[in-house]
Design a protein around this motif. Sequence first.
Motif, PDB file in Angstrom:
ATOM      1  N   UNK A  26       7.188   8.992   6.347  1.00  0.00           N
ATOM      2  CA  UNK A  26       8.600   9.373   6.388  1.00  0.00           C
ATOM      3  C   UNK A  26       9.166   9.215   7.792  1.00  0.00           C
ATOM      4  N   UNK A  27       8.483   9.786   8.768  1.00  0.00           N
ATOM      5  CA  UNK A  27       9.012   9.842  10.126  1.00  0.00           C
ATOM      6  C   UNK A  27       8.945   8.495  10.834  1.00  0.00           C
ATOM      7  N   UNK A  28       7.874   7.753  10.639  1.00  0.00           N
ATOM      8  CA  UNK A  28       7.702   6.491  11.357  1.00  0.00           C
ATOM      9  C   UNK A  28       8.449   5.343  10.671  1.00  0.00           C
ATOM     10  N   UNK A  29       8.424   5.305   9.339  1.00  0.00           N
ATOM     11  CA  UNK A  29       8.985   4.159   8.621  1.00  0.00           C
ATOM     12  C   UNK A  29      10.219   4.473   7.785  1.00  0.00           C
ATOM     13  N   UNK A  30      10.507   5.742   7.527  1.00  0.00           N
ATOM     14  CA  UNK A  30      11.680   6.096   6.739  1.00  0.00           C
ATOM     15  C   UNK A  30      11.328   6.735   5.406  1.00  0.00           C
ATOM     16  N   UNK A  31      12.372   7.248   4.758  1.00  0.00           N
ATOM     17  CA  UNK A  31      12.205   8.004   3.518  1.00  0.00           C
ATOM     18  C   UNK A  31      11.572   7.229   2.384  1.00  0.00           C
ATOM     19  N   UNK A  32      11.981   5.979   2.204  1.00  0.00           N
ATOM     20  CA  UNK A  32      11.437   5.175   1.110  1.00  0.00           C
ATOM     21  C   UNK A  32       9.942   4.989   1.224  1.00  0.00           C
ATOM     22  N   UNK A  33       9.459   4.751   2.427  1.00  0.00           N
ATOM     23  CA  UNK A  33       8.022   4.574   2.650  1.00  0.00           C
ATOM     24  C   UNK A  33       7.285   5.880   2.390  1.00  0.00           C
ATOM     25  N   UNK A  34       7.844   6.998   2.842  1.00  0.00           N
ATOM     26  CA  UNK A  34       7.211   8.292   2.591  1.00  0.00           C
ATOM     27  C   UNK A  34       7.049   8.567   1.112  1.00  0.00           C
ATOM     28  N   UNK A  35       8.110   8.314   0.348  1.00  0.00           N
ATOM     29  CA  UNK A  35       8.052   8.512  -1.108  1.00  0.00           C
ATOM     30  C   UNK A  35       7.027   7.567  -1.721  1.00  0.00           C
ATOM     31  N   UNK A  36       7.007   6.320  -1.285  1.00  0.00           N
ATOM     32  CA  UNK A  36       6.053   5.336  -1.807  1.00  0.00           C
ATOM     33  C   UNK A  36       4.609   5.783  -1.579  1.00  0.00           C
ATOM     34  N   UNK A  37       4.317   6.320  -0.415  1.00  0.00           N
ATOM     35  CA  UNK A  37       2.961   6.804  -0.113  1.00  0.00           C
ATOM     36  C   UNK A  37       2.577   7.936  -1.068  1.00  0.00           C
ATOM     37  N   UNK A  38       3.507   8.845  -1.330  1.00  0.00           N
ATOM     38  CA  UNK A  38       3.239   9.938  -2.272  1.00  0.00           C
ATOM     39  C   UNK A  38       2.940   9.380  -3.664  1.00  0.00           C
ATOM     40  N   UNK A  39       3.765   8.460  -4.114  1.00  0.00           N
ATOM     41  CA  UNK A  39       3.595   7.886  -5.455  1.00  0.00           C
ATOM     42  C   UNK A  39       2.265   7.140  -5.565  1.00  0.00           C
ATOM     43  N   UNK A  40       1.924   6.347  -4.557  1.00  0.00           N
ATOM     44  CA  UNK A  40       0.644   5.611  -4.584  1.00  0.00           C
ATOM     45  C   UNK A  40      -0.533   6.584  -4.615  1.00  0.00           C
ATOM     46  N   UNK A  41      -0.468   7.633  -3.804  1.00  0.00           N
ATOM     47  CA  UNK A  41      -1.530   8.650  -3.791  1.00  0.00           C
ATOM     48  C   UNK A  41      -1.726   9.243  -5.181  1.00  0.00           C
ATOM     49  N   UNK A  42      -0.639   9.577  -5.846  1.00  0.00           N
ATOM     50  CA  UNK A  42      -0.720  10.207  -7.160  1.00  0.00           C
ATOM     51  C   UNK A  42      -1.229   9.220  -8.214  1.00  0.00           C
ATOM     52  N   UNK A  43      -0.800   7.986  -8.137  1.00  0.00           N
ATOM     53  CA  UNK A  43      -1.285   6.976  -9.088  1.00  0.00           C
ATOM     54  C   UNK A  43      -2.797   6.797  -8.945  1.00  0.00           C
ATOM     55  N   UNK A  44      -3.262   6.671  -7.710  1.00  0.00           N
ATOM     56  CA  UNK A  44      -4.708   6.531  -7.481  1.00  0.00           C
ATOM     57  C   UNK A  44      -5.449   7.759  -8.014  1.00  0.00           C
ATOM     58  N   UNK A  45      -4.950   8.933  -7.686  1.00  0.00           N
ATOM     59  CA  UNK A  45      -5.577  10.173  -8.137  1.00  0.00           C
ATOM     60  C   UNK A  45      -5.588  10.252  -9.666  1.00  0.00           C
ATOM     61  N   UNK A  46      -4.463   9.897 -10.275  1.00  0.00           N
ATOM     62  CA  UNK A  46      -4.353   9.954 -11.725  1.00  0.00           C
ATOM     63  C   UNK A  46      -5.348   9.051 -12.428  1.00  0.00           C
ATOM     64  N   UNK A  47      -5.573   7.855 -11.866  1.00  0.00           N
ATOM     65  CA  UNK A  47      -6.495   6.914 -12.499  1.00  0.00           C
ATOM     66  C   UNK A  47      -7.959   7.224 -12.207  1.00  0.00           C
ATOM     67  N   UNK A  48      -8.254   7.693 -11.005  1.00  0.00           N
ATOM     68  CA  UNK A  48      -9.650   7.857 -10.603  1.00  0.00           C
ATOM     69  C   UNK A  48     -10.206   9.253 -10.865  1.00  0.00           C
ATOM     70  N   UNK A  49      -9.401  10.282 -10.655  1.00  0.00           N
ATOM     71  CA  UNK A  49      -9.936  11.639 -10.647  1.00  0.00           C
ATOM     72  C   UNK A  49      -9.491  12.497 -11.828  1.00  0.00           C
ATOM     73  N   UNK A  50      -8.228  12.500 -12.109  1.00  0.00           N
ATOM     74  CA  UNK A  50      -7.670  13.472 -13.044  1.00  0.00           C
ATOM     75  C   UNK A  50      -8.040  13.178 -14.498  1.00  0.00           C
ATOM     76  N   UNK A  51      -8.311  14.248 -15.223  1.00  0.00           N
ATOM     77  CA  UNK A  51      -8.605  14.118 -16.645  1.00  0.00           C
ATOM     78  C   UNK A  51      -7.403  14.518 -17.500  1.00  0.00           C
ATOM     79  N   UNK A  52      -6.345  15.006 -16.854  1.00  0.00           N
ATOM     80  CA  UNK A  52      -5.121  15.402 -17.548  1.00  0.00           C
ATOM     81  C   UNK A  52      -3.935  15.066 -16.648  1.00  0.00           C
ATOM     82  N   UNK A  53      -2.749  14.907 -17.206  1.00  0.00           N
ATOM     83  CA  UNK A  53      -1.602  14.463 -16.403  1.00  0.00           C
ATOM     84  C   UNK A  53      -0.849  15.566 -15.660  1.00  0.00           C
TER      85      UNK A  53
END
Length: 189
Positions: free
Chosen positions: A49-76
Amino acid sequence: MKNFHTYKILMISILSAISFILMLISIPLPFFPPFLKFDIGDLPAYVGFVVFGGGVGVLIIVIKIIIYGFIVSSEPIGPIANLLASLSYLLPLYLVYVRTKTKKSLVIGIIAGTIAMTLVLSVLNYFILLPLYGMILDQRDVFENVKTLVTAGIIPFNIVKGILLGLVIYFVHIKIIPILKKQNEKGQH
């Protein structure tokens, strides 16, 4: 310019991966329900967020959750709750901080993020997330104790989480963000 885009994509990838790893290193806090765990997985998104802007910060959050959802989580429900927690904490923090970019606005942003996250997750857990969680996992006690879980668990946990994460963000902001901003400026030229 092409080098900067490559650099930015690389940084988004690295920050997303670090965010995912930090999310895995979660600890239960004493006196809270065991499914509520503290992690600093939002820290790399804050850097984005701070270095690259709001869009990048949101993108990092979304990518983190997608990875977590596919690899770790057994429920949504857990990943959705984490996504909502991250966004409701970091967006207000960033929006308050970005106006003046002072230590005072950073502290006010941390407070605003903590309040927003607490309110958003309290309402969503009460009406949607906890009932769905109880239904998916077939746990009747969740249905019967939603009010108690929210008032005795969700609200105080998110206040503590916001403060602890805010302390880490403040320290990183003071010590590391200036270095990353200089590196980013070099990458743009």
